[in-house]
Design a protein around this motif. Structure first.
Motif, PDB file in Angstrom:
ATOM      1  N   ARG A 216      44.234  48.371  46.060  1.00  0.00           N
ATOM      2  CA  ARG A 216      43.417  48.689  45.169  1.00  0.00           C
ATOM      3  C   ARG A 216      43.648  48.211  43.621  1.00  0.00           C
ATOM      4  O   ARG A 216      43.217  48.505  42.407  1.00  0.00           O
ATOM      5  N   MET A 217      44.495  47.317  43.744  1.00  0.00           N
ATOM      6  CA  MET A 217      45.140  46.546  42.517  1.00  0.00           C
ATOM      7  C   MET A 217      44.056  45.826  41.731  1.00  0.00           C
ATOM      8  O   MET A 217      42.945  45.250  42.493  1.00  0.00           O
ATOM      9  N   ASP A 218      44.061  45.597  40.407  1.00  0.00           N
ATOM     10  CA  ASP A 218      42.936  44.678  39.866  1.00  0.00           C
ATOM     11  C   ASP A 218      42.888  43.345  40.201  1.00  0.00           C
ATOM     12  O   ASP A 218      42.034  42.599  40.529  1.00  0.00           O
ATOM     13  N   ARG A 219      44.000  42.694  40.790  1.00  0.00           N
ATOM     14  CA  ARG A 219      43.843  41.505  41.560  1.00  0.00           C
ATOM     15  C   ARG A 219      45.352  41.017  42.542  1.00  0.00           C
ATOM     16  O   ARG A 219      46.272  41.909  42.144  1.00  0.00           O
ATOM     17  N   LEU A 220      44.935  40.701  43.613  1.00  0.00           N
ATOM     18  CA  LEU A 220      46.094  40.238  44.191  1.00  0.00           C
ATOM     19  C   LEU A 220      46.374  38.634  44.372  1.00  0.00           C
ATOM     20  O   LEU A 220      45.542  37.651  44.454  1.00  0.00           O
ATOM     21  N   VAL A 221      47.851  38.502  44.362  1.00  0.00           N
ATOM     22  CA  VAL A 221      48.198  37.162  44.333  1.00  0.00           C
ATOM     23  C   VAL A 221      48.974  36.793  45.565  1.00  0.00           C
ATOM     24  O   VAL A 221      50.131  37.470  45.920  1.00  0.00           O
ATOM     25  N   VAL A 222      48.573  35.979  46.448  1.00  0.00           N
ATOM     26  CA  VAL A 222      48.982  35.638  47.535  1.00  0.00           C
ATOM     27  C   VAL A 222      50.213  34.237  47.253  1.00  0.00           C
ATOM     28  O   VAL A 222      49.579  33.342  47.090  1.00  0.00           O
ATOM     29  N   MET A 223      51.315  34.629  47.829  1.00  0.00           N
ATOM     30  CA  MET A 223      52.347  33.505  47.855  1.00  0.00           C
ATOM     31  C   MET A 223      52.586  32.984  49.246  1.00  0.00           C
ATOM     32  O   MET A 223      52.673  33.766  50.090  1.00  0.00           O
ATOM     33  N   ASP A 224      52.904  31.767  49.323  1.00  0.00           N
ATOM     34  CA  ASP A 224      53.790  31.118  50.296  1.00  0.00           C
ATOM     35  C   ASP A 224      54.472  29.939  49.908  1.00  0.00           C
ATOM     36  O   ASP A 224      54.275  29.199  49.347  1.00  0.00           O
ATOM     37  N   GLN A 225      55.771  29.875  50.654  1.00  0.00           N
ATOM     38  CA  GLN A 225      56.623  28.938  50.321  1.00  0.00           C
ATOM     39  C   GLN A 225      56.968  28.702  48.826  1.00  0.00           C
ATOM     40  O   GLN A 225      56.856  27.441  48.352  1.00  0.00           O
ATOM     41  N   GLY A 226      57.090  29.604  48.150  1.00  0.00           N
ATOM     42  CA  GLY A 226      57.220  29.434  46.658  1.00  0.00           C
ATOM     43  C   GLY A 226      55.856  29.167  45.663  1.00  0.00           C
ATOM     44  O   GLY A 226      56.376  28.829  44.581  1.00  0.00           O
ATOM     45  N   ARG A 227      54.746  29.231  46.538  1.00  0.00           N
ATOM     46  CA  ARG A 227      53.741  28.760  45.631  1.00  0.00           C
ATOM     47  C   ARG A 227      52.507  29.864  45.567  1.00  0.00           C
ATOM     48  O   ARG A 227      52.617  30.773  46.744  1.00  0.00           O
ATOM     49  N   ILE A 228      51.768  29.685  44.733  1.00  0.00           N
ATOM     50  CA  ILE A 228      50.575  30.696  44.853  1.00  0.00           C
ATOM     51  C   ILE A 228      49.589  30.203  45.414  1.00  0.00           C
ATOM     52  O   ILE A 228      48.998  28.966  45.255  1.00  0.00           O
ATOM     53  N   VAL A 229      48.997  30.510  46.579  1.00  0.00           N
ATOM     54  CA  VAL A 229      48.008  29.887  47.153  1.00  0.00           C
ATOM     55  C   VAL A 229      46.572  30.335  47.233  1.00  0.00           C
ATOM     56  O   VAL A 229      45.660  29.765  47.591  1.00  0.00           O
ATOM     57  N   GLU A 230      46.326  31.871  47.041  1.00  0.00           N
ATOM     58  CA  GLU A 230      45.285  32.559  46.883  1.00  0.00           C
ATOM     59  C   GLU A 230      45.449  33.500  45.652  1.00  0.00           C
ATOM     60  O   GLU A 230      46.526  33.922  45.544  1.00  0.00           O
ATOM     61  N   SER A 231      44.240  33.603  44.952  1.00  0.00           N
ATOM     62  CA  SER A 231      44.321  34.950  44.286  1.00  0.00           C
ATOM     63  C   SER A 231      42.804  35.511  43.987  1.00  0.00           C
ATOM     64  O   SER A 231      41.918  34.696  44.138  1.00  0.00           O
ATOM     65  N   GLY A 232      42.877  36.750  43.915  1.00  0.00           N
ATOM     66  CA  GLY A 232      41.412  37.554  43.772  1.00  0.00           C
ATOM     67  C   GLY A 232      41.607  39.026  44.092  1.00  0.00           C
ATOM     68  O   GLY A 232      42.704  39.382  44.317  1.00  0.00           O
ATOM     69  N   THR A 233      40.420  39.395  44.349  1.00  0.00           N
ATOM     70  CA  THR A 233      40.534  41.094  44.571  1.00  0.00           C
ATOM     71  C   THR A 233      40.588  41.048  45.889  1.00  0.00           C
ATOM     72  O   THR A 233      40.469  40.100  46.696  1.00  0.00           O
ATOM     73  N   HIS A 234      40.903  42.266  46.558  1.00  0.00           N
ATOM     74  CA  HIS A 234      40.911  42.388  47.898  1.00  0.00           C
ATOM     75  C   HIS A 234      39.620  41.888  48.699  1.00  0.00           C
ATOM     76  O   HIS A 234      39.673  41.184  49.625  1.00  0.00           O
ATOM     77  N   ALA A 235      38.526  42.549  48.254  1.00  0.00           N
ATOM     78  CA  ALA A 235      37.384  42.115  48.980  1.00  0.00           C
ATOM     79  C   ALA A 235      37.152  40.485  48.941  1.00  0.00           C
ATOM     80  O   ALA A 235      36.589  40.010  49.837  1.00  0.00           O
ATOM     81  N   GLU A 236      37.366  39.985  47.792  1.00  0.00           N
ATOM     82  CA  GLU A 236      37.231  38.322  47.568  1.00  0.00           C
ATOM     83  C   GLU A 236      38.393  37.853  48.539  1.00  0.00           C
ATOM     84  O   GLU A 236      37.841  36.683  49.329  1.00  0.00           O
ATOM     85  N   LEU A 237      39.306  38.331  48.690  1.00  0.00           N
ATOM     86  CA  LEU A 237      40.284  37.485  49.690  1.00  0.00           C
ATOM     87  C   LEU A 237      39.991  37.557  51.069  1.00  0.00           C
ATOM     88  O   LEU A 237      40.175  36.706  52.058  1.00  0.00           O
ATOM     89  N   VAL A 238      39.510  38.846  51.429  1.00  0.00           N
ATOM     90  CA  VAL A 238      39.172  39.135  52.849  1.00  0.00           C
ATOM     91  C   VAL A 238      38.052  38.276  53.191  1.00  0.00           C
ATOM     92  O   VAL A 238      37.877  37.565  54.121  1.00  0.00           O
ATOM     93  N   ALA A 239      37.001  38.054  52.206  1.00  0.00           N
ATOM     94  CA  ALA A 239      35.784  37.121  52.503  1.00  0.00           C
ATOM     95  C   ALA A 239      36.127  35.734  52.547  1.00  0.00           C
ATOM     96  O   ALA A 239      35.669  34.991  53.299  1.00  0.00           O
ATOM     97  N   ARG A 240      37.289  35.463  51.867  1.00  0.00           N
ATOM     98  CA  ARG A 240      37.533  33.800  51.855  1.00  0.00           C
ATOM     99  C   ARG A 240      38.375  33.484  53.268  1.00  0.00           C
ATOM    100  O   ARG A 240      38.371  32.451  53.615  1.00  0.00           O
ATOM    101  N   ASP A 241      38.745  34.429  53.994  1.00  0.00           N
ATOM    102  CA  ASP A 241      39.193  34.160  55.462  1.00  0.00           C
ATOM    103  C   ASP A 241      40.549  33.254  55.307  1.00  0.00           C
ATOM    104  O   ASP A 241      40.736  32.425  56.176  1.00  0.00           O
ATOM    105  N   GLY A 242      41.401  33.418  54.465  1.00  0.00           N
ATOM    106  CA  GLY A 242      42.609  32.762  54.332  1.00  0.00           C
ATOM    107  C   GLY A 242      43.928  33.600  54.695  1.00  0.00           C
ATOM    108  O   GLY A 242      43.759  34.260  55.574  1.00  0.00           O
ATOM    109  N   LEU A 243      44.832  33.008  54.009  1.00  0.00           N
ATOM    110  CA  LEU A 243      46.147  33.845  54.443  1.00  0.00           C
ATOM    111  C   LEU A 243      45.980  35.288  54.383  1.00  0.00           C
ATOM    112  O   LEU A 243      46.480  36.019  55.248  1.00  0.00           O
ATOM    113  N   TYR A 244      45.697  35.974  53.152  1.00  0.00           N
ATOM    114  CA  TYR A 244      45.538  37.344  52.789  1.00  0.00           C
ATOM    115  C   TYR A 244      44.715  37.798  54.147  1.00  0.00           C
ATOM    116  O   TYR A 244      45.044  38.962  54.513  1.00  0.00           O
ATOM    117  N   ALA A 245      43.473  37.190  54.552  1.00  0.00           N
ATOM    118  CA  ALA A 245      42.762  37.904  55.291  1.00  0.00           C
ATOM    119  C   ALA A 245      43.537  37.897  56.579  1.00  0.00           C
ATOM    120  O   ALA A 245      43.199  38.974  57.320  1.00  0.00           O
TER     121      ALA A 245
END
Length: 616
Positions: A566-595
């Motif tokens: 429910r956070m305003d924005r989720l920031v997805v990290m991997d190996q010390g870098r930011i690889v994704e950023s967005g809301t929960h719905a946006e990230l699930v729809a992107r079908d990336g690491l967060y999904a």
């Protein structure tokens, strides 16, 4: 009253230099002893007069032997004033000088200097970086601070006393012997040269072995305290024999180092005792030969024999003093390895307090690797808007907790900078930075104090009503009322045990949350804040966390992604870098690491856990 006056000569908590202590042994000594140089000088002067008085008594003994050869008639009339003077010296002057000397040592230095050195060393060490404490045993650090203050004071007093006893006794003995007959000086002069040679041979070796023994003793303390601190872990695994062997190895090493040291002290003792025998026999034989030739009187024999016997006893004392001095110096050297270390994280000169007006955070191209090769955080840039609530997501080792640690400036960046409301955190004071950030971490440890003391760490000036409100907000009021410790204290006064071991994990977490509620800082960091809570309790305090986050800038890390979805924005990290950023719905729809991480936790996660590492 007189005791209190002498005890007030050393101000334990007075202003002191907060610079790193020097690493050279004698400069390290002077760093602390210069604070009491007036007292040490007074002890030195008193020691001089005490030794002078004792030699004068031996001189009077020799004169008394000669005086008794006179006719008894009119003896007291002829020598009454001299007898009265020596009675005054023996009955009043000597006890008074010894009393002043003991008051200076026992009332001023022993408690005062020891406590002051410990206090200053604690103040310096406790401000070391987090890495400093992670790289050593807590027990060994504490042991070194406790031992160093006492050993530094003891060796300093012994050096001051020994200097005057050696100088005055030996110097005046040579003068008195020469006054009787120049030949009497010969045995004592030869003894002085031989004694100095023996000390020159033995002392450096005793010093080296004492230092090694002290290091080994600190190692024993570190291993023992490590086991006691983690006693629950020791109980959970059936490896008592392995733990015994682990501590036994350190004890055996310490015993061997002590044996090597005591071998040297025994050899020194035997050598000096034998050499002292030569002094007594040589002086007595020479004195008798000179007396038989009429060159000296019976009083001179009494003086010379009495003095060399006293010097013989004194040399044994000096030997043990020297041994003690260098054993203490070895302990101080061991302590220096902990105390005389530069701080890794320090405030810049002229650092100002952080002023948070909105709570915006900017990470600008930051790099941090814990001193290792390879990246933990590399080229990371992130902007957190004032009042924004973001969740940090990513697999284990992605750098989420590291990002929180560098924001708190528990470590200094290798490159880049972090700004809060436009202020570089490297240029503000550490206390003001951490004072503006509330933290609830996954590894919640409480101080071994009362519930109230732990809560007030969040806000020392809070009223009891404010404390109770924070406790209710964290849903901790129900169990606090039922607490009773081993000494019968209840409720807010109950002690929680070391690291809070008397409380369950969920209870410790709720106390930690209440503490941050009480602090009410404008920036909030939640690192697995509800990891120790069951689902029912987590749901109960979620509303409180929502209230806590209201109007604040929030960075949250959570294992259960549902808690931060429910956070305003989720920031997805991997190996010390930011690889994704967005809301929960946006990230699930992107079908990336967060999904993929979300899929693991909402279905088929048991099989997935076997194939992939757990999500922190």
């Amino acid at each position: 009253m007189i005791f209190r006056w002498f005890e007030s000569l050393v101000d334990i908590f007075g202003d002191a230099d907060d610079a790193m202590p020097p690493r050279g042994v004698w400069r390290f000594y002077w760093h602390y002893l210069r604070q009491v140089r007036g007292i040490l000088l007074s002890i030195c002067v008193l020691g001089f007069f005490v030794a002078l008085v004792e030699v004068a008594l031996f001189d009077f003994l020799g004169r008394l032997v000669d005086l008794t050869a006179e006719s008894p008639a009119g003896f007291f009339a002829r020598h009454g004033s001299e007898l009265a003077w020596m009675a005054f010296v023996a009955l009043i002057a000597r006890p008074l000088l010894l009393a002043l000397h003991d008051l200076m040592v026992n009332q001023a230095l022993v408690p005062g200097l020891t406590a002051r050195v410990r206090w200053q060393q604690h103040r310096y060490v406790v401000r070391q970086s987090l890495a400093f404490f992670q790289n050593d045993y807590a027990g060994r650090i504490a042991n070194r601070i406790m031992q160093t203050g006492a050993s530094l004071r003891e060796s300093a007093v012994q050096i001051v006393d020994a200097i005057w006893y050696v100088a005055v006794y030996t110097g005046t003995a040579l003068v008195l012997f020469a006054r009787a007959d120049a030949w009497l000086v010969l045995p004592l002069a030869l003894w002085v040269l031989g004694y100095a040679g023996l000390l020159a041979f033995f002392v450096p070796r005793v010093k080296q072995r004492s230092w090694q023994a002290s290091q080994a003793r600190s190692g024993v303390m570190g291993r023992v305290v490590d086991g006691y601190t983690n006693i629950a872990t020791l109980k959970l695994f059936p490896h008592a024999g392995r733990e015994d062997a682990y501590v036994g190895e350190a004890i055996a090493d310490n015993a061997e180092k002590v044996r090597l040291m005591t071998r040297m002290t025994t050899a020194m003792d035997v050598s000096i005792t034998a050499f002292n025998g030569l002094l007594i026999v040589g002086t007595s034989a020479l004195g008798l030969w000179l007396w038989s030739r009429g060159a000296i009187t019976a009083g001179d024999i009494a003086l010379s024999t009495g003095l060399v016997i006293r010097i013989n006893n004194m040399s044994g004392w000096i030997m043990w003093v020297v041994n003690g001095i260098f054993e203490d110096i070895g302990t101080v050297q061991d302590g220096m390895t902990t105390v005389a270390q530069p701080r890794d994280v320090v405030d810049r000169e002229g650092a100002k307090p952080l002023v948070v007006t909105h709570g915006g955070i900017r990470f600008e191209d930051i790099h941090f690797h814990y001193g290792k090769q390879g990246g933990v955080i590399s080229d990371l840039g992130l902007v957190v808007r004032p009042g924004e609530r973001i969740g940090l997501v990513g697999p284990s080792g992605a750098g989420k907790s590291t990002l929180v640690n560098v924001l708190l400036r528990l470590y200094d960046l290798e490159a880049g900078r972090i700004l809060i409301d436009g202020q570089d955190i490297a240029g503000v004071t550490q206390e003001s930075l951490r004072g503006q950030i509330g933290v609830v971490s996954q590894d919640t440890s409480l101080l071994h104090r009362s519930i109230r003391d732990n809560l007030l760490y969040g806000r020392p000036d809070a009223t009891h009503a404010q404390v109770e409100a924070a406790v209710r907000g964290a849903r901790a009021d129900g169990f606090i009322a039922t607490l009773v410790d081993g000494e019968g204290r209840t409720g807010f006064d109950a002690q929680v045990g070391e690291r809070g071991v008397k409380l369950s994990g969920g209870q410790r977490q709720r106390i930690a949350i209440a503490r941050v509620l009480l602090k009410d800082a404008p920036i909030l960091l939640l690192d697995e804040a509800t990891s120790a809570l069951d689902s029912e309790v987590e749901a109960a305090i979620q509303d409180s966390l929502d209230v806590l986050m209201e109007g604040k800038t929030v960075i949250a890390i959570a294992h259960r992604l549902s808690t931060i979805a429910r956070m305003d924005r989720l920031v997805v990290m991997d190996q010390g870098r930011i690889v994704e950023s967005g809301t929960h719905a946006e990230l699930v729809a992107r079908d990336g690491l967060y999904a993929r991480l979300w899929q693991r936790q909402t279905g088929g996660f048991v099989a997935a856990d076997v194939a992939e590492p757990d999500v922190p």
